[in-house]
Design a protein around this motif. Structure first.
Motif, PDB file in Angstrom:
ATOM      1  N   ARG A   1      35.651  34.468  42.060  1.00  0.00           N
ATOM      2  CA  ARG A   1      37.241  34.288  42.367  1.00  0.00           C
ATOM      3  C   ARG A   1      37.818  35.283  41.330  1.00  0.00           C
ATOM      4  O   ARG A   1      37.821  35.312  40.095  1.00  0.00           O
ATOM      5  CB  ARG A   1      37.546  32.819  42.073  1.00  0.00           C
ATOM      6  CG  ARG A   1      38.714  32.381  42.577  1.00  0.00           C
ATOM      7  CD  ARG A   1      39.050  30.793  42.310  1.00  0.00           C
ATOM      8  NE  ARG A   1      38.757  30.523  40.919  1.00  0.00           N
ATOM      9  CZ  ARG A   1      39.750  30.590  39.990  1.00  0.00           C
ATOM     10  NH1 ARG A   1      41.109  30.858  40.211  1.00  0.00           N
ATOM     11  NH2 ARG A   1      39.523  30.076  38.742  1.00  0.00           N
TER      12      ARG A   1
ATOM     13  N   ILE B   1      37.379  45.630  42.675  1.00  0.00           N
ATOM     14  CA  ILE B   1      38.237  45.136  43.594  1.00  0.00           C
ATOM     15  C   ILE B   1      38.601  45.794  44.603  1.00  0.00           C
ATOM     16  O   ILE B   1      38.731  47.098  44.490  1.00  0.00           O
ATOM     17  CB  ILE B   1      39.590  44.496  42.708  1.00  0.00           C
ATOM     18  CG1 ILE B   1      40.219  45.628  42.013  1.00  0.00           C
ATOM     19  CG2 ILE B   1      39.324  43.426  41.514  1.00  0.00           C
ATOM     20  CD1 ILE B   1      41.635  45.227  41.371  1.00  0.00           C
ATOM     21  N   ASP B   2      38.697  45.269  45.628  1.00  0.00           N
ATOM     22  CA  ASP B   2      39.406  46.077  47.000  1.00  0.00           C
ATOM     23  C   ASP B   2      40.876  45.860  46.740  1.00  0.00           C
ATOM     24  O   ASP B   2      41.268  44.619  46.840  1.00  0.00           O
ATOM     25  CB  ASP B   2      38.879  45.496  48.154  1.00  0.00           C
ATOM     26  CG  ASP B   2      39.568  46.341  49.207  1.00  0.00           C
ATOM     27  OD1 ASP B   2      39.299  47.336  49.774  1.00  0.00           O
ATOM     28  OD2 ASP B   2      40.687  45.537  49.957  1.00  0.00           O
ATOM     29  N   CYS B   3      41.763  46.838  46.583  1.00  0.00           N
ATOM     30  CA  CYS B   3      43.213  46.739  46.246  1.00  0.00           C
ATOM     31  C   CYS B   3      44.122  47.467  47.326  1.00  0.00           C
ATOM     32  O   CYS B   3      43.621  48.762  47.333  1.00  0.00           O
ATOM     33  CB  CYS B   3      43.614  47.167  44.953  1.00  0.00           C
ATOM     34  SG  CYS B   3      45.352  46.730  44.128  1.00  0.00           S
TER      35      CYS B   3
ATOM     36  N   LYS C   1      47.708  43.486  47.466  1.00  0.00           N
ATOM     37  CA  LYS C   1      46.752  42.449  47.682  1.00  0.00           C
ATOM     38  C   LYS C   1      45.322  43.152  47.147  1.00  0.00           C
ATOM     39  O   LYS C   1      44.977  43.968  47.513  1.00  0.00           O
ATOM     40  CB  LYS C   1      46.759  42.135  49.336  1.00  0.00           C
ATOM     41  CG  LYS C   1      45.982  40.952  49.468  1.00  0.00           C
ATOM     42  CD  LYS C   1      45.905  40.782  51.044  1.00  0.00           C
ATOM     43  CE  LYS C   1      44.637  39.414  51.263  1.00  0.00           C
ATOM     44  NZ  LYS C   1      44.658  39.308  52.635  1.00  0.00           N
TER      45      LYS C   1
ATOM     46  N   ARG D   1      41.209  41.852  46.180  1.00  0.00           N
ATOM     47  CA  ARG D   1      40.164  40.967  46.491  1.00  0.00           C
ATOM     48  C   ARG D   1      38.833  41.329  45.765  1.00  0.00           C
ATOM     49  O   ARG D   1      38.769  42.418  45.535  1.00  0.00           O
ATOM     50  CB  ARG D   1      39.757  40.997  48.073  1.00  0.00           C
ATOM     51  CG  ARG D   1      40.840  40.392  48.968  1.00  0.00           C
ATOM     52  CD  ARG D   1      40.293  40.581  50.383  1.00  0.00           C
ATOM     53  NE  ARG D   1      39.295  39.624  50.690  1.00  0.00           N
ATOM     54  CZ  ARG D   1      38.670  39.416  51.774  1.00  0.00           C
ATOM     55  NH1 ARG D   1      38.766  40.584  52.722  1.00  0.00           N
ATOM     56  NH2 ARG D   1      37.733  38.539  52.065  1.00  0.00           N
TER      57      ARG D   1
ATOM     58  N   HIS E   1      35.510  43.073  45.041  1.00  0.00           N
ATOM     59  CA  HIS E   1      34.796  43.993  45.825  1.00  0.00           C
ATOM     60  C   HIS E   1      33.119  43.869  45.389  1.00  0.00           C
ATOM     61  O   HIS E   1      32.539  44.111  46.394  1.00  0.00           O
ATOM     62  CB  HIS E   1      35.188  45.208  45.350  1.00  0.00           C
ATOM     63  CG  HIS E   1      34.689  46.261  46.552  1.00  0.00           C
ATOM     64  ND1 HIS E   1      34.527  47.598  46.004  1.00  0.00           N
ATOM     65  CD2 HIS E   1      34.208  46.232  47.854  1.00  0.00           C
ATOM     66  CE1 HIS E   1      33.768  48.260  47.046  1.00  0.00           C
ATOM     67  NE2 HIS E   1      34.064  47.630  48.183  1.00  0.00           N
TER      68      HIS E   1
ATOM     69  N   ARG F   1      32.548  35.604  47.900  1.00  0.00           N
ATOM     70  CA  ARG F   1      34.031  35.512  47.489  1.00  0.00           C
ATOM     71  C   ARG F   1      34.417  34.267  47.839  1.00  0.00           C
ATOM     72  O   ARG F   1      34.006  33.827  49.169  1.00  0.00           O
ATOM     73  CB  ARG F   1      34.898  36.687  48.232  1.00  0.00           C
ATOM     74  CG  ARG F   1      34.482  38.141  47.698  1.00  0.00           C
ATOM     75  CD  ARG F   1      35.210  39.062  48.162  1.00  0.00           C
ATOM     76  NE  ARG F   1      35.367  39.246  49.635  1.00  0.00           N
ATOM     77  CZ  ARG F   1      35.445  40.400  50.473  1.00  0.00           C
ATOM     78  NH1 ARG F   1      35.456  41.320  49.912  1.00  0.00           N
ATOM     79  NH2 ARG F   1      35.371  40.006  51.740  1.00  0.00           N
TER      80      ARG F   1
ATOM     81  N   GLU G   1      38.038  33.464  47.851  1.00  0.00           N
ATOM     82  CA  GLU G   1      39.535  33.577  47.792  1.00  0.00           C
ATOM     83  C   GLU G   1      39.802  34.647  49.127  1.00  0.00           C
ATOM     84  O   GLU G   1      39.247  35.523  49.068  1.00  0.00           O
ATOM     85  CB  GLU G   1      40.268  33.820  46.507  1.00  0.00           C
ATOM     86  CG  GLU G   1      40.338  35.289  46.346  1.00  0.00           C
ATOM     87  CD  GLU G   1      39.034  36.236  46.003  1.00  0.00           C
ATOM     88  OE1 GLU G   1      39.016  37.388  46.360  1.00  0.00           O
ATOM     89  OE2 GLU G   1      38.148  35.256  45.385  1.00  0.00           O
ATOM     90  N   GLU G   2      40.993  34.356  49.470  1.00  0.00           N
ATOM     91  CA  GLU G   2      41.400  35.351  50.737  1.00  0.00           C
ATOM     92  C   GLU G   2      42.140  36.677  49.902  1.00  0.00           C
ATOM     93  O   GLU G   2      42.090  37.757  50.565  1.00  0.00           O
ATOM     94  CB  GLU G   2      42.293  34.588  51.447  1.00  0.00           C
ATOM     95  CG  GLU G   2      41.872  33.553  52.434  1.00  0.00           C
ATOM     96  CD  GLU G   2      40.627  34.103  53.372  1.00  0.00           C
ATOM     97  OE1 GLU G   2      41.017  35.330  53.737  1.00  0.00           O
ATOM     98  OE2 GLU G   2      39.634  33.331  53.431  1.00  0.00           O
ATOM     99  N   GLY G   3      42.650  36.411  48.975  1.00  0.00           N
ATOM    100  CA  GLY G   3      43.330  37.510  48.402  1.00  0.00           C
ATOM    101  C   GLY G   3      44.408  36.983  47.372  1.00  0.00           C
ATOM    102  O   GLY G   3      44.970  36.051  47.197  1.00  0.00           O
TER     103      GLY G   3
ATOM    104  N   TYR H   1      48.011  38.550  44.979  1.00  0.00           N
ATOM    105  CA  TYR H   1      49.018  39.228  45.420  1.00  0.00           C
ATOM    106  C   TYR H   1      49.671  39.605  43.786  1.00  0.00           C
ATOM    107  O   TYR H   1      49.744  38.815  43.202  1.00  0.00           O
ATOM    108  CB  TYR H   1      50.091  38.682  46.294  1.00  0.00           C
ATOM    109  CG  TYR H   1      49.475  38.634  47.546  1.00  0.00           C
ATOM    110  CD1 TYR H   1      49.742  39.631  48.622  1.00  0.00           C
ATOM    111  CD2 TYR H   1      48.736  37.346  48.061  1.00  0.00           C
ATOM    112  CE1 TYR H   1      49.254  39.435  49.899  1.00  0.00           C
ATOM    113  CE2 TYR H   1      48.224  37.350  49.308  1.00  0.00           C
ATOM    114  CZ  TYR H   1      48.449  38.164  50.228  1.00  0.00           C
ATOM    115  OH  TYR H   1      47.974  37.991  51.417  1.00  0.00           O
TER     116      TYR H   1
END
Length: 381
Positions: A196, A252-254, A324, A326, A328, A370, A372-374, A376
């Motif tokens: 998370r 992370i994917d940002c 946003k 997430r 990765h 993962r 969580e959805e994302g 911000y």
């Protein structure tokens, strides 16, 4: 429309089984998306595209239970290896009007066109557990006659397969093909890891406040275990030597929340003429975790005013934009075992190395999910 005759040499279908890799076990308790082989469709048609219909086989969308659907419709059959008199292993049959379909373009070349369709399965599906017996070997093959297979010219397909007349259906010959043999195992599933992401809601690109992202790892295991995070982005220690984090997008994917454009992070990539890692990982690269003891990885992004482009720089972020992010990676850890860190890392380096010579085929690999959805955050100059 003038009906064109069936292609002179007809369409044919065969199953080409994959060669199982050594120690690649069919585990009932561990999620394995397995490729068992390919359905090969051969057609001599040079002018008109053809649509193939297969009972029970999902060839559009690549459904996760493709093999099971094909078995239950009769297109495939399962036999117990070494027991010719045992016959076919029976599954509860299911007849569905919905047939998988695959479009085969025509070709201007004189040779035959071959189209390959992957045959996939998920080993933990409940139906496998009802049918397969641990420690037994089975063979999967294409049925000689069962399971409806036919084709039609695509330009004659106005509705679904059920709307075709018998005259429109092109027969499909089944060739003698291969058999995929696999042995079934029911080793216990490894514990699960959940990741998370936590971040501040505001990122100051030039201000005094640090911007620290946290990835919290939790597990469903009440029994403590230790995993090795070396040779992964989570083993980052400093910039000078031996780090593995080459870029923030390894963690992370940002993306820009409005444009969906991916952040291009500033990064430093190091090329070594040798392996900078020690023969055996440092103690700090081992993490103890249990249901009551999560682990938190922290990474602070440097401000933009640095003289150097640090690997953890905030370069790539733009002021006034909302992003946003997430988790990765990494997606899994390949070395772990039950126990406490103080016990599993006791003794000399040689003793530790011996302690960690574990059979990962028996334990299985730790997958990371993962939860969580994302997250911000807004960038402020």
């Amino acid at each position: 429309m003038t009906r064109k005759a069936t292609p002179s040499n007809g369409l044919s279908l065969r199953f080409e089984a994959d060669e199982p890799e050594p120690n690649n076990k069919f585990q009932l308790n561990r999620k394995q998306r397995r490729s068992l082989g390919h359905l090969i469709v051969t057609t001599p048609e040079t002018e008109r595209p053809i649509t193939l219909f297969c009972a029970g086989l999902t060839v559009v969308g690549r459904g996760r239970n493709t093999v099971l659907q094909a078995l239950r419709s009769g297109l495939f059959e399962l036999v117990q290896s070494g027991k010719e008199d045992a016959g076919v292993v029976m599954l509860l049959s299911v007849t569905s009007r919905q047939k998988g379909q695959y479009n085969i373009p025509s070709t201007s070349f004189p040779q035959y066109r071959e189209v390959s369709i992957s045959v996939l399965t998920e080993t933990t599906h409940v139906l496998w557990k009802e049918v397969l017996r641990p420690d037994y070997t089975y063979g999967l093959r294409l049925s000689e006659k069962a399971g409806e297979v036919f084709a039609c010219y695509t330009d004659e397909l106005e509705g679904g397969a059920e709307d075709l007349s018998s005259a429109q259906k092109l027969p499909v010959h089944r060739e003698d093909g291969g058999t995929y043999y696999f042995t079934v195992y029911d080793d216990p599933a490894p514990p699960k890891l959940f990741a998370r992401l936590e971040m501040p809601s505001k990122a100051y690109l030039n201000g005094p406040d640090p911007f620290t992202l946290v990835i919290e790892y939790t597990t469903d295991s009440d029994e403590p275990f230790v995993f090795d995070k070396s040779r992964s982005p989570l083993s980052v220690t400093n910039l000078c030597t031996g780090f593995n984090l080459h870029c923030i997008d390894q963690l992370i994917d940002c993306r820009d929340n409005d444009t969906r454009e991916k952040v291009e992070w500033g990064a430093v990539f190091v090329c070594y003429d040798y392996d900078p890692h020690p023969i055996f990982p440092d103690d700090d690269d081992f993490v103890e975790i249990s249901a009551g003891k999560p682990w938190r990885f922290e990474c602070t992004l440097e401000q933009l005013g640095n003289e150097m482009e640090y690997v953890r720089s905030m370069e790539g972020l733009k002021a006034g934009r909302t992003y946003k992010a997430r988790v990765h990676g990494p997606p899994r850890f390949s070395r772990w075992q039950y126990g406490r860190k103080e016990d599993l890392l006791a003794g000399t380096r040689e003793e530790k190395m011996e302690m960690w010579e574990v059979d990962m085929e028996k334990l299985g690999y730790l997958d990371v999910k993962r939860i969580e959805e994302g997250v911000y955050f807004e960038n402020i100059a």
